[in-house]
Design a protein around this motif. Structure first.
Motif, PDB file in Angstrom:
ATOM      1  N   THR A 144     -35.430 -46.727 -54.414  1.00  0.00           N
ATOM      2  CA  THR A 144     -36.057 -47.658 -55.349  1.00  0.00           C
ATOM      3  C   THR A 144     -36.546 -46.990 -56.628  1.00  0.00           C
ATOM      4  O   THR A 144     -36.814 -47.671 -57.614  1.00  0.00           O
ATOM      5  N   GLY A 145     -36.677 -45.665 -56.616  1.00  0.00           N
ATOM      6  CA  GLY A 145     -37.248 -44.990 -57.767  1.00  0.00           C
ATOM      7  C   GLY A 145     -38.702 -45.335 -57.975  1.00  0.00           C
ATOM      8  O   GLY A 145     -39.194 -45.350 -59.106  1.00  0.00           O
ATOM      9  N   ALA A 146     -39.405 -45.593 -56.888  1.00  0.00           N
ATOM     10  CA  ALA A 146     -40.800 -46.040 -56.982  1.00  0.00           C
ATOM     11  C   ALA A 146     -41.695 -44.921 -57.475  1.00  0.00           C
ATOM     12  O   ALA A 146     -41.503 -43.748 -57.151  1.00  0.00           O
ATOM     13  N   THR A 147     -42.701 -45.308 -58.260  1.00  0.00           N
ATOM     14  CA  THR A 147     -43.735 -44.388 -58.714  1.00  0.00           C
ATOM     15  C   THR A 147     -44.917 -44.490 -57.766  1.00  0.00           C
ATOM     16  O   THR A 147     -45.567 -45.537 -57.682  1.00  0.00           O
ATOM     17  N   ILE A 148     -45.195 -43.405 -57.044  1.00  0.00           N
ATOM     18  CA  ILE A 148     -46.263 -43.387 -56.050  1.00  0.00           C
ATOM     19  C   ILE A 148     -47.344 -42.449 -56.556  1.00  0.00           C
ATOM     20  O   ILE A 148     -47.092 -41.264 -56.787  1.00  0.00           O
ATOM     21  N   SER A 149     -48.532 -42.976 -56.741  1.00  0.00           N
ATOM     22  CA  SER A 149     -49.634 -42.171 -57.278  1.00  0.00           C
ATOM     23  C   SER A 149     -50.808 -42.206 -56.314  1.00  0.00           C
ATOM     24  O   SER A 149     -51.024 -43.190 -55.598  1.00  0.00           O
ATOM     25  N   VAL A 150     -51.578 -41.113 -56.313  1.00  0.00           N
ATOM     26  CA  VAL A 150     -52.722 -40.979 -55.410  1.00  0.00           C
ATOM     27  C   VAL A 150     -53.917 -40.499 -56.226  1.00  0.00           C
ATOM     28  O   VAL A 150     -53.796 -39.582 -57.047  1.00  0.00           O
ATOM     29  N   GLY A 151     -55.052 -41.130 -55.989  1.00  0.00           N
ATOM     30  CA  GLY A 151     -56.292 -40.709 -56.626  1.00  0.00           C
ATOM     31  C   GLY A 151     -57.399 -40.572 -55.607  1.00  0.00           C
ATOM     32  O   GLY A 151     -57.488 -41.368 -54.662  1.00  0.00           O
ATOM     33  N   ILE A 152     -58.234 -39.554 -55.754  1.00  0.00           N
ATOM     34  CA  ILE A 152     -59.396 -39.337 -54.880  1.00  0.00           C
ATOM     35  C   ILE A 152     -60.625 -39.155 -55.768  1.00  0.00           C
ATOM     36  O   ILE A 152     -60.588 -38.387 -56.735  1.00  0.00           O
ATOM     37  N   ALA A 153     -61.686 -39.880 -55.424  1.00  0.00           N
ATOM     38  CA  ALA A 153     -62.911 -39.786 -56.214  1.00  0.00           C
ATOM     39  C   ALA A 153     -64.054 -40.391 -55.408  1.00  0.00           C
ATOM     40  O   ALA A 153     -63.867 -40.835 -54.271  1.00  0.00           O
ATOM     41  N   ASP A 154     -65.225 -40.407 -56.024  1.00  0.00           N
ATOM     42  CA  ASP A 154     -66.400 -41.010 -55.396  1.00  0.00           C
ATOM     43  C   ASP A 154     -66.355 -42.517 -55.606  1.00  0.00           C
ATOM     44  O   ASP A 154     -66.585 -43.000 -56.723  1.00  0.00           O
ATOM     45  N   GLY A 155     -66.057 -43.270 -54.568  1.00  0.00           N
ATOM     46  CA  GLY A 155     -66.058 -44.723 -54.658  1.00  0.00           C
ATOM     47  C   GLY A 155     -64.687 -45.294 -54.975  1.00  0.00           C
ATOM     48  O   GLY A 155     -63.810 -44.625 -55.550  1.00  0.00           O
ATOM     49  N   LEU A 156     -64.518 -46.550 -54.610  1.00  0.00           N
ATOM     50  CA  LEU A 156     -63.228 -47.218 -54.771  1.00  0.00           C
ATOM     51  C   LEU A 156     -62.853 -47.397 -56.235  1.00  0.00           C
ATOM     52  O   LEU A 156     -61.691 -47.228 -56.616  1.00  0.00           O
ATOM     53  N   PHE A 157     -63.809 -47.730 -57.085  1.00  0.00           N
ATOM     54  CA  PHE A 157     -63.511 -47.993 -58.488  1.00  0.00           C
ATOM     55  C   PHE A 157     -62.943 -46.765 -59.176  1.00  0.00           C
ATOM     56  O   PHE A 157     -61.876 -46.821 -59.816  1.00  0.00           O
ATOM     57  N   VAL A 158     -63.594 -45.626 -59.042  1.00  0.00           N
ATOM     58  CA  VAL A 158     -63.142 -44.405 -59.714  1.00  0.00           C
ATOM     59  C   VAL A 158     -61.850 -43.910 -59.079  1.00  0.00           C
ATOM     60  O   VAL A 158     -60.936 -43.448 -59.778  1.00  0.00           O
ATOM     61  N   ALA A 159     -61.733 -44.000 -57.751  1.00  0.00           N
ATOM     62  CA  ALA A 159     -60.504 -43.554 -57.088  1.00  0.00           C
ATOM     63  C   ALA A 159     -59.314 -44.394 -57.521  1.00  0.00           C
ATOM     64  O   ALA A 159     -58.208 -43.867 -57.724  1.00  0.00           O
ATOM     65  N   GLY A 160     -59.516 -45.697 -57.672  1.00  0.00           N
ATOM     66  CA  GLY A 160     -58.425 -46.545 -58.134  1.00  0.00           C
ATOM     67  C   GLY A 160     -57.988 -46.211 -59.544  1.00  0.00           C
ATOM     68  O   GLY A 160     -56.789 -46.165 -59.845  1.00  0.00           O
ATOM     69  N   LEU A 161     -58.949 -45.962 -60.441  1.00  0.00           N
ATOM     70  CA  LEU A 161     -58.597 -45.578 -61.805  1.00  0.00           C
ATOM     71  C   LEU A 161     -57.908 -44.217 -61.833  1.00  0.00           C
ATOM     72  O   LEU A 161     -56.993 -43.987 -62.641  1.00  0.00           O
ATOM     73  N   ALA A 162     -58.323 -43.313 -60.953  1.00  0.00           N
ATOM     74  CA  ALA A 162     -57.659 -42.005 -60.887  1.00  0.00           C
ATOM     75  C   ALA A 162     -56.206 -42.167 -60.458  1.00  0.00           C
ATOM     76  O   ALA A 162     -55.313 -41.490 -60.991  1.00  0.00           O
ATOM     77  N   ALA A 163     -55.948 -43.063 -59.514  1.00  0.00           N
ATOM     78  CA  ALA A 163     -54.572 -43.307 -59.094  1.00  0.00           C
ATOM     79  C   ALA A 163     -53.745 -43.893 -60.231  1.00  0.00           C
ATOM     80  O   ALA A 163     -52.581 -43.534 -60.422  1.00  0.00           O
ATOM     81  N   ARG A 164     -54.350 -44.812 -60.994  1.00  0.00           N
ATOM     82  CA  ARG A 164     -53.625 -45.397 -62.126  1.00  0.00           C
ATOM     83  C   ARG A 164     -53.289 -44.341 -63.174  1.00  0.00           C
ATOM     84  O   ARG A 164     -52.184 -44.326 -63.738  1.00  0.00           O
ATOM     85  N   LEU A 165     -54.231 -43.442 -63.462  1.00  0.00           N
ATOM     86  CA  LEU A 165     -53.955 -42.387 -64.439  1.00  0.00           C
ATOM     87  C   LEU A 165     -52.920 -41.402 -63.901  1.00  0.00           C
ATOM     88  O   LEU A 165     -52.101 -40.865 -64.663  1.00  0.00           O
ATOM     89  N   ALA A 166     -52.945 -41.157 -62.588  1.00  0.00           N
ATOM     90  CA  ALA A 166     -51.978 -40.231 -62.006  1.00  0.00           C
ATOM     91  C   ALA A 166     -50.557 -40.751 -62.146  1.00  0.00           C
ATOM     92  O   ALA A 166     -49.604 -39.966 -62.207  1.00  0.00           O
ATOM     93  N   SER A 167     -50.383 -42.079 -62.205  1.00  0.00           N
ATOM     94  CA  SER A 167     -49.032 -42.645 -62.313  1.00  0.00           C
ATOM     95  C   SER A 167     -48.377 -42.317 -63.644  1.00  0.00           C
ATOM     96  O   SER A 167     -47.160 -42.439 -63.781  1.00  0.00           O
ATOM     97  N   THR A 168     -49.158 -41.886 -64.647  1.00  0.00           N
ATOM     98  CA  THR A 168     -48.590 -41.539 -65.948  1.00  0.00           C
ATOM     99  C   THR A 168     -48.121 -40.092 -66.006  1.00  0.00           C
ATOM    100  O   THR A 168     -47.540 -39.680 -67.012  1.00  0.00           O
TER     101      THR A 168
END
Length: 566
Positions: A150-174
């Motif tokens: 599929t050529g999928a972009t899979i990103s992972v983020g780890i941080a304190d709390g769901l909000f920051v971890a989710g944003l880290a994953a979004r930035l990792a996708s770039t």
């Protein structure tokens, strides 16, 4: 607007309960497009309730972005192929990825199809740290999807709390494909967030994003006030934000400061609550199981309501007549409603039955729901001048499903337009759109109001428009009539709006005649006098001997009934 944080956290902002636990978020970008099997080289996108939710790389290269309205996306890329989102298909195709991650740690929680959440406290120590855990999770998910090419972009983020971890994953996708992992050091959330746009407060990982339109309006106001980044928001005194935006401002300040107060540990669930029911005879149809799950979800919701709690994470378990079992945890960014839980039950069982590794051999005989985590339920405060309720959200989901079955134009909503005629006031738009209506409507406004209301935001002072009261029924096609005076002669209106004689009798096309007991008018209407499409009309209000009142008009010597009053 939203409920405020727990009072204990507010009174003591530095309390341990206010320190978000470490969370891992793994996300497959544009999962709905991948699950639907769209060709990455073809400009295509997935639509849900009139908005673009996922797209192919070719569509992104053509200028299409998630969150765009359907028509806006088509204007950016006329060759764009659109399909309706199928949440059941998304969940079914994502089930193998979740199963593979559950082999690494049993504490995987599905946020949405395409995105999972893991509390890292135990797994991180076991696998050698946050970086090692994040890379292992990414490689595991990539390995499941590799066969599909599929050529999928899979990103992972780890941080304190769901909000920051989710944003880290979004930035990792770039980042480059081999480095799509981003770990925010413990205690560094505020510095990480400080440079991000204030619009991230309306994202999928924010509790403020539960109503996308309202959250976007909120972040737009922040931008107009000069608050361009989350650092700008965090730098303000929280009392100023509360004074201007209420509890919504308090949520924004805490999120921007890196203090996501949503608890994330199973111990936060408080009293152990679970409900289950046997299905006799065992069912092999998902709708039968979903019907039983609806009753369980209502019971669980009632119990939590009495305790003043809201369901944040639920564990769904199922058992077949042969003793096979399956359980999985599902997390919500804000709070589960009973229909949300039923959707997760259906998704989980559908994925279980389609999994070649663990496909059950028997029918479902038992279904259970267990509370994994709750949060204090302080309610959801809507604005004084309206707002989106849970009933609105359920209606939107239902209409979105119907729209997927009958087509985009098959489900329409009324919208209050503008014009000189009552026929111009009611316009029909496909559900989920707020763009332009049919521009052929004479004098109609093309500016729509908030999604779901169908209200127009413009009300020009249309000369010649009749005032209140508005008629109860406006005919789609005017009914031809004959209006006679007391001598049986047709009633006419001169160019100076002079009536030839008082109207006395109204005769319909089928030959029925009614006496006119009262009348008012004429009110002249002269439209587009400067063009070849000019129209001149004189309107009357006629009361008949049967007590009914009608809006009638004479145009070109011909009478017609246009509307009826209550």
């Amino acid at each position: 607007m939203w409920s405020s944080p727990h009072n204990a956290m507010r009174d003591n902002p530095d309390s341990p309960a206010d320190i978000p636990p470490r969370m891992l978020v793994v996300e497959v970008e544009h999962w709905s497009a991948i699950a639907a099997g769209l060709d990455p080289a073809t400009p295509a996108a997935v639509v849900f309730v009139g908005r673009i939710t996922a797209l192919t790389p070719a569509a992104a290269a053509a200028g299409v972005r998630t969150g765009m309205r359907r028509r806006q996306a088509q204007s950016e890329c006329p060759a764009l192929e659109l399909i309706e989102r199928d949440p059941d298909l998304d969940a079914r195709r994502f089930a193998p990825v979740v199963a593979a991650l559950e082999d690494l740690t049993p504490r995987v929680e599905v946020l949405t199809p395409g995105c999972c959440v893991v509390a890292t406290r135990g797994p991180s120590r076991y696998y050698g740290g946050d970086e090692a855990l994040a890379e292992l999770v990414r490689q595991t998910a990539a390995g499941v999807l590799a066969d599909a090419q599929t050529g999928a972009t899979i990103s992972v983020g780890i941080a304190d709390g769901l909000f920051v971890a989710g944003l880290a994953a979004r930035l990792a996708s770039t980042r480059a494909p081999s480095t799509q992992v981003l770990v925010v050091p413990a205690g560094a959330s505020a510095a990480f967030l400080s440079r991000l746009s204030q619009r991230t407060l309306a994202g999928a990982f924010s509790p403020l994003g539960d109503d996308p339109d309202a959250a976007s309006d909120f972040t737009d106001v922040l931008g107009r006030l000069g608050l361009r980044t989350l650092g700008d928001v965090a730098a303000l005194p929280v009392t100023d934000l509360i004074g201007r935006f209420g509890t919504q401002g308090e949520w924004a300040h805490r999120l921007a400061s890196g203090r996501d107060f949503r608890l994330s540990q199973p111990a936060a669930a408080g009293p152990e609550l679970s409900v289950e029911t046997e299905i006799d005879p065992p069912a092999d149809r998902l709708d039968t199981v979903a019907f039983a799950a609806k009753s369980l979800a209502d019971q669980l919701d009632a119990q939590l309501t009495r305790l003043g709690q809201a369901l944040v994470c639920v564990e769904i378990s199922a058992e077949t007549e042969h003793g096979e079992t399956a359980s999985r945890r599902w997390r919500h960014g804000f709070r589960f409603s009973p229909p949300d839980v039923v959707d997760r039950v259906r998704w989980q069982l559908d994925g279980w039955r389609s999994d070649n590794r663990s496909r059950p051999s028997g029918r479902i005989s038992l279904i259970g729901l267990a509370v994994a985590e709750t949060a204090p339920d302080e309610g959801r405060q809507l604005g004084f001048w309206g707002g989106q309720s849970e009933a609105d959200e359920r209606a939107e989901r239902a209409m979105g499903r119907v729209q997927a079955l009958v087509g985009f134009d098959g489900v329409t909503v009324g919208r209050l337009g503008s014009g000189r005629r009552f026929a111009d006031l009611e316009q029909r738009l496909p559900f989920g759109t707020t763009g332009q209506a049919d521009s052929s409507t004479a004098g109609a406004s093309n500016t729509a109001g908030p999604r779901g209301t169908g209200a127009s935001n413009t009300a020009p002072p249309w000369p010649g428009r009749l005032g209140a009261p508005a008629p109860a029924e406006v005919l789609a096609e005017p009914e031809p009539l004959v209006v006679l005076d007391a001598n049986g002669e047709p009633v006419g209106v001169s160019g100076r709006a002079q009536v030839s004689a008082p109207p006395a009798v109204l005769r319909r096309a089928d030959g029925r005649a009614s006496a006119i007991t009262a009348w008012a008018g004429p009110w002249p209407l002269d439209e587009r006098w400067w063009s070849s499409r000019s129209r001149r009309q004189a309107r009357f209000q006629l009361v008949l001997d049967d007590g009914t009142a009608h809006l009638c008009a004479v145009e070109g010597g011909r009478w017609q009934r246009e509307a009826t009053y209550d």
